[in-house]
Design an enzyme around this catalytic site. Structure first.
Site, PDB file in Angstrom:
ATOM      1  N   TYR A   1      30.575 -26.694 -20.085  1.00 51.92           N
ATOM      2  CA  TYR A   1      31.148 -25.353 -20.209  1.00 51.92           C
ATOM      3  C   TYR A   1      31.167 -24.688 -18.825  1.00 51.92           C
ATOM      4  O   TYR A   1      32.210 -24.239 -18.347  1.00 51.92           O
ATOM      5  CB  TYR A   1      30.311 -24.530 -21.207  1.00 51.92           C
ATOM      6  CG  TYR A   1      30.604 -23.044 -21.195  1.00 51.92           C
ATOM      7  CD1 TYR A   1      31.720 -22.533 -21.838  1.00 51.92           C
ATOM      8  CD2 TYR A   1      29.759 -22.147 -20.533  1.00 51.92           C
ATOM      9  CE1 TYR A   1      31.991 -21.165 -21.827  1.00 51.92           C
ATOM     10  CE2 TYR A   1      30.020 -20.790 -20.516  1.00 51.92           C
ATOM     11  CZ  TYR A   1      31.133 -20.302 -21.160  1.00 51.92           C
ATOM     12  OH  TYR A   1      31.400 -18.950 -21.134  1.00 51.92           O
TER      13      TYR A   1
ATOM     14  N   LYS B   1      34.232 -23.619 -16.388  1.00 53.09           N
ATOM     15  CA  LYS B   1      34.452 -22.186 -16.127  1.00 53.09           C
ATOM     16  C   LYS B   1      34.580 -21.974 -14.603  1.00 53.09           C
ATOM     17  O   LYS B   1      35.325 -21.110 -14.160  1.00 53.09           O
ATOM     18  CB  LYS B   1      33.310 -21.324 -16.679  1.00 53.09           C
ATOM     19  CG  LYS B   1      33.226 -21.218 -18.186  1.00 53.09           C
ATOM     20  CD  LYS B   1      34.412 -20.583 -18.865  1.00 53.09           C
ATOM     21  CE  LYS B   1      34.472 -19.091 -18.811  1.00 53.09           C
ATOM     22  NZ  LYS B   1      35.630 -18.551 -19.597  1.00 53.09           N
TER      23      LYS B   1
HETATM   24  N1  LIG Z   1      29.768 -14.822 -25.431  1.00 48.68           N
HETATM   25  C1  LIG Z   1      29.204 -14.713 -24.229  1.00 48.68           C
HETATM   26  O1  LIG Z   1      28.004 -14.408 -24.098  1.00 48.68           O
HETATM   27  C2  LIG Z   1      30.036 -14.933 -23.014  1.00 48.68           C
HETATM   28  C3  LIG Z   1      31.362 -15.325 -23.077  1.00 48.68           C
HETATM   29  N2  LIG Z   1      32.090 -15.489 -21.918  1.00 48.68           N
HETATM   30  C4  LIG Z   1      33.513 -15.852 -21.987  1.00 48.68           C
HETATM   31  O2  LIG Z   1      34.175 -14.880 -22.777  1.00 48.68           O
HETATM   32  C5  LIG Z   1      35.304 -15.457 -23.413  1.00 48.68           C
HETATM   33  C6  LIG Z   1      35.277 -15.108 -24.886  1.00 48.68           C
HETATM   34  O3  LIG Z   1      34.092 -15.614 -25.450  1.00 48.68           O
HETATM   35  P1  LIG Z   1      33.671 -15.303 -26.947  1.00 48.68           P
HETATM   36  O4  LIG Z   1      34.494 -14.203 -27.485  1.00 48.68           O
HETATM   37  O5  LIG Z   1      32.206 -15.200 -26.945  1.00 48.68           O
HETATM   38  O6  LIG Z   1      34.064 -16.662 -27.645  1.00 48.68           O
HETATM   39  P2  LIG Z   1      34.791 -16.961 -29.032  1.00 48.68           P
HETATM   40  O7  LIG Z   1      34.545 -18.393 -29.335  1.00 48.68           O
HETATM   41  O8  LIG Z   1      34.408 -15.966 -30.063  1.00 48.68           O
HETATM   42  O9  LIG Z   1      36.332 -16.744 -28.678  1.00 48.68           O
HETATM   43  C7  LIG Z   1      37.093 -17.698 -27.996  1.00 48.68           C
HETATM   44  C8  LIG Z   1      38.456 -17.774 -28.659  1.00 48.68           C
HETATM   45  O10 LIG Z   1      39.256 -18.720 -27.959  1.00 48.68           O
HETATM   46  C9  LIG Z   1      40.050 -19.408 -28.904  1.00 48.68           C
HETATM   47  N3  LIG Z   1      40.492 -20.690 -28.364  1.00 48.68           N
HETATM   48  C10 LIG Z   1      39.708 -21.752 -28.057  1.00 48.68           C
HETATM   49  N4  LIG Z   1      40.475 -22.754 -27.634  1.00 48.68           N
HETATM   50  C11 LIG Z   1      41.755 -22.324 -27.649  1.00 48.68           C
HETATM   51  C12 LIG Z   1      43.005 -22.928 -27.337  1.00 48.68           C
HETATM   52  N5  LIG Z   1      43.083 -24.185 -26.922  1.00 48.68           N
HETATM   53  N6  LIG Z   1      44.124 -22.200 -27.469  1.00 48.68           N
HETATM   54  C13 LIG Z   1      44.065 -20.914 -27.913  1.00 48.68           C
HETATM   55  N7  LIG Z   1      42.917 -20.296 -28.251  1.00 48.68           N
HETATM   56  C14 LIG Z   1      41.773 -21.000 -28.116  1.00 48.68           C
HETATM   57  C15 LIG Z   1      39.125 -19.583 -30.097  1.00 48.68           C
HETATM   58  O11 LIG Z   1      39.842 -19.860 -31.281  1.00 48.68           O
HETATM   59  C16 LIG Z   1      38.389 -18.248 -30.120  1.00 48.68           C
HETATM   60  O12 LIG Z   1      39.016 -17.332 -30.978  1.00 48.68           O
HETATM   61  C17 LIG Z   1      35.244 -16.958 -23.127  1.00 48.68           C
HETATM   62  O13 LIG Z   1      36.108 -17.245 -22.061  1.00 48.68           O
HETATM   63  C18 LIG Z   1      33.816 -17.181 -22.665  1.00 48.68           C
HETATM   64  O14 LIG Z   1      33.747 -18.229 -21.746  1.00 48.68           O
HETATM   65  C19 LIG Z   1      31.536 -15.258 -20.710  1.00 48.68           C
HETATM   66  C20 LIG Z   1      30.249 -14.869 -20.585  1.00 48.68           C
HETATM   67  C21 LIG Z   1      29.389 -14.692 -21.713  1.00 48.68           C
HETATM   68  C1  LIG Z   2      17.027 -20.353 -30.013  1.00 53.21           C
HETATM   69  C2  LIG Z   2      16.704 -19.249 -29.040  1.00 53.21           C
HETATM   70  C3  LIG Z   2      15.746 -19.699 -27.977  1.00 53.21           C
HETATM   71  C4  LIG Z   2      17.889 -18.661 -28.365  1.00 53.21           C
HETATM   72  C5  LIG Z   2      18.879 -17.989 -29.298  1.00 53.21           C
HETATM   73  C6  LIG Z   2      19.864 -17.164 -28.528  1.00 53.21           C
HETATM   74  C7  LIG Z   2      20.887 -17.989 -27.753  1.00 53.21           C
HETATM   75  C8  LIG Z   2      21.848 -18.606 -28.718  1.00 53.21           C
HETATM   76  C9  LIG Z   2      21.567 -17.093 -26.704  1.00 53.21           C
HETATM   77  C10 LIG Z   2      20.574 -16.551 -25.673  1.00 53.21           C
HETATM   78  C11 LIG Z   2      21.310 -16.416 -24.358  1.00 53.21           C
HETATM   79  C12 LIG Z   2      22.759 -16.606 -24.752  1.00 53.21           C
HETATM   80  C13 LIG Z   2      23.798 -16.882 -23.717  1.00 53.21           C
HETATM   81  C14 LIG Z   2      24.952 -17.562 -24.062  1.00 53.21           C
HETATM   82  C15 LIG Z   2      25.144 -18.114 -25.441  1.00 53.21           C
HETATM   83  C16 LIG Z   2      24.088 -17.678 -26.472  1.00 53.21           C
HETATM   84  C17 LIG Z   2      22.713 -17.669 -25.859  1.00 53.21           C
HETATM   85  C18 LIG Z   2      22.335 -19.056 -25.340  1.00 53.21           C
HETATM   86  C19 LIG Z   2      25.999 -17.940 -23.036  1.00 53.21           C
HETATM   87  C20 LIG Z   2      25.749 -19.391 -22.654  1.00 53.21           C
HETATM   88  C21 LIG Z   2      27.420 -17.799 -23.568  1.00 53.21           C
HETATM   89  C22 LIG Z   2      28.468 -18.174 -22.554  1.00 53.21           C
HETATM   90  C23 LIG Z   2      28.201 -17.743 -21.172  1.00 53.21           C
HETATM   91  O1  LIG Z   2      29.120 -17.713 -20.372  1.00 53.21           O
HETATM   92  C24 LIG Z   2      26.846 -17.445 -20.711  1.00 53.21           C
HETATM   93  C25 LIG Z   2      25.922 -16.988 -21.821  1.00 53.21           C
HETATM   94  C26 LIG Z   2      24.498 -16.832 -21.318  1.00 53.21           C
HETATM   95  C27 LIG Z   2      23.575 -16.306 -22.367  1.00 53.21           C
END
Ligand SMILES: NC(=O)C1=CN([C@@H]2O[C@H](COP(=O)(O)OP(=O)(O)OC[C@H]3O[C@@H](n4cnc5c(N)ncnc54)[C@H](O)[C@@H]3O)[C@@H](O)[C@H]2O)C=CC1
Ligand SMILES: CC(C)CCC[C@@H](C)[C@H]1CC[C@H]2C3=C(CC[C@]12C)[C@@]1(C)CCC(=O)C[C@@H]1CC3
Length: 345
Positions: free
Chosen positions: A144, A148
């Site tokens: 991942y 990214k």
């Molecule tokens: N959730 C987090 O803590 C973090 C997320 N991000 C980034 O934020 C963005 C959004 O993440 P989330 O909303 O958490 O994830 P999510 O999994 O809820 O949303 C991602 C969306 O992308 C869509 N998708 C995946 N592959 C696709 C494709 N080939 N064509 C069209 N759509 C596609 C999925 O269906 C989904 O709806 C991602 O780029 C992730 O890398 C960055 C930092 C932290």
């Molecule tokens: C089982 C427990 C020790 C942890 C449960 C929580 C975790 C699922 C989350 C804690 C920090 C989170 C995190 C992300 C995903 C969910 C956690 C691992 C990311 C990897 C999502 C995508 C990113 O770009 C960075 C995030 C960092 C923190």
């Protein structure tokens, strides 16, 4: 030559708009008077006045339909980080992002806002108040993160004032809030299986957890401030809550808020990381026969046992960013949004 209609500056597309962040972004954009097209491989909801385009972002033709007359594209689509499928990450995050850039050029899009991740600089060791000038991780912690990094480079390098195509990358960290399919659900599932009794390490490590509305705010500010004469062009920005918190205090507040006990016993970080690595290797070897996804992957253990918090000073200076929802309030709202995950529910 066919003339293109000039896109309105309030007409945008959200790629990945069915996802956790994407949907919050769509809702906020609509509130702010934007016309929004949603593009995603799956349709998760319906919103009046918001056209939904179902398709794979690797499919240029499908994208072109969703980008017609659009001036701003938010790219927040990605496979979930927990996925271990290298080919999928390569195809979607790298090849797919190239296709997005190409389709933006063809459709006359003026601004591309990428959701990157602060993890692009994380190698599994402490980061304290990390700024955007930290080098990309040389040994990314998983596929991942590896993809990214490539994705962010592609988008930032595509920024061209001459071509009238401006790009910026937002690097959030640890996004949480209502409807998040990862953090709270995985945490509660782990607790329900009786595996949330231990703190990895001494429990003092500080981490950024960022409320989804603050992340959305950062994206919209970036889109509105991205102009040919602004410092945002081709740059990356950390967007955080600006309140680093102890990883285990944050987890404990969510657990206790939902009626579960907080972890109390400590385990040495190196021991847990070593076990997680061993289990990951075993899972890799057994993959042709059986698919195992250990809860405590090396990536999760590293995230749970190290400092990783980032400075958002650049976003404050260049785009006037300030988090809208403080951490305490964000935790309350999040806990209240998961009544079905409450103990005994
Ligand atoms: N959730 C987090 O803590 C973090 C997320 N991000 C980034 O934020 C963005 C959004 O993440 P989330 O909303 O958490 O994830 P999510 O999994 O809820 O949303 C991602 C969306 O992308 C869509 N998708 C995946 N592959 C696709 C494709 N080939 N064509 C069209 N759509 C596609 C999925 O269906 C989904 O709806 C991602 O780029 C992730 O890398 C960055 C930092 C932290
Ligand atoms: C089982 C427990 C020790 C942890 C449960 C929580 C975790 C699922 C989350 C804690 C920090 C989170 C995190 C992300 C995903 C969910 C956690 C691992 C990311 C990897 C999502 C995508 C990113 O770009 C960075 C995030 C960092 C923190």
């Amino acid at each position: 030559m066919a003339t293109r209609t000039r896109p309105s500056s309030k007409r945008c597309a959200v790629l990945g708009g069915s996802g956790f962040l994407g949907r919050h972004l769509v809702e906020r954009l609509v509130d702010r008077g934007y016309t929004v097209n949603v593009f995603d491989i799956r349709q998760a909801y319906e919103l009046p006045g918001v056209p939904f385009h179902q398709g794979d972002l690797c499919d240029r033709q499908a994208l072109l339909v969703a980008l017609k007359e659009v001036s701003i594209v938010f790219h927040c689509a990605s496979p979930a980080p927990a996925n271990d499928d290298r080919a999928l990450f390569q195809r979607v995050n790298i090849d797919g992002t190239r296709t997005v850039i190409q389709a933006c050029h063809e459709a006359g899009v003026q601004k591309l806002i990428l959701t990157s991740s602060a993890s692009v600089v994380f190698e599994g060791t402490d980061i304290k108040n990390g700024r955007e000038d930290l080098p990309y991780a040389k040994k990314p912690i998983d596929y991942y993160t590896e993809t990214k990094i490539q994705q962010e480079k592609l988008v930032l390098e595509a920024c061209s004032k001459e071509k009238g195509f401006l790009t910026v990358a937002i690097r959030p960290h640890g996004i949480f809030g209502p409807r998040d399919p990862q953090l709270v659900p995985i945490l509660i599932d782990t607790a329900r299986r009786g595996k949330m009794k231990f703190i990895i390490g001494d429990g003092s490590n500080l981490v950024d957890f960022t409320y989804v509305e603050n992340v959305v705010h950062g994206h919209i500010l970036a889109a509105e401030q991205l102009k040919a004469d602004s410092p945002l062009c081709g740059q990356a920005y950390h967007i955080t809550n600006d309140e680093p918190v102890r990883f285990w205090d944050f987890m404990s507040q969510i657990l206790e808020g939902l009626g579960y006990s907080a972890p109390r016993y400590h385990l040495p970080y190196t021991l847990v990381y070593g076990i997680a690595l061993l289990l990951w290797l075993i899972a890799l070897v057994l993959r042709p026969l059986i698919r195992i996804n250990p809860t405590f992957s090396p990536m999760r253990v590293a995230l749970a046992g190290t400092h990783h918090y980032y400075s958002c000073a650049r976003a404050k200076k260049d785009m006037g960013y300030q988090p809208l929802v403080p951490l305490r309030e964000a935790i309350v709202r999040t806990v209240e949004s998961y009544p079905h995950l409450r103990k005994g529910a």
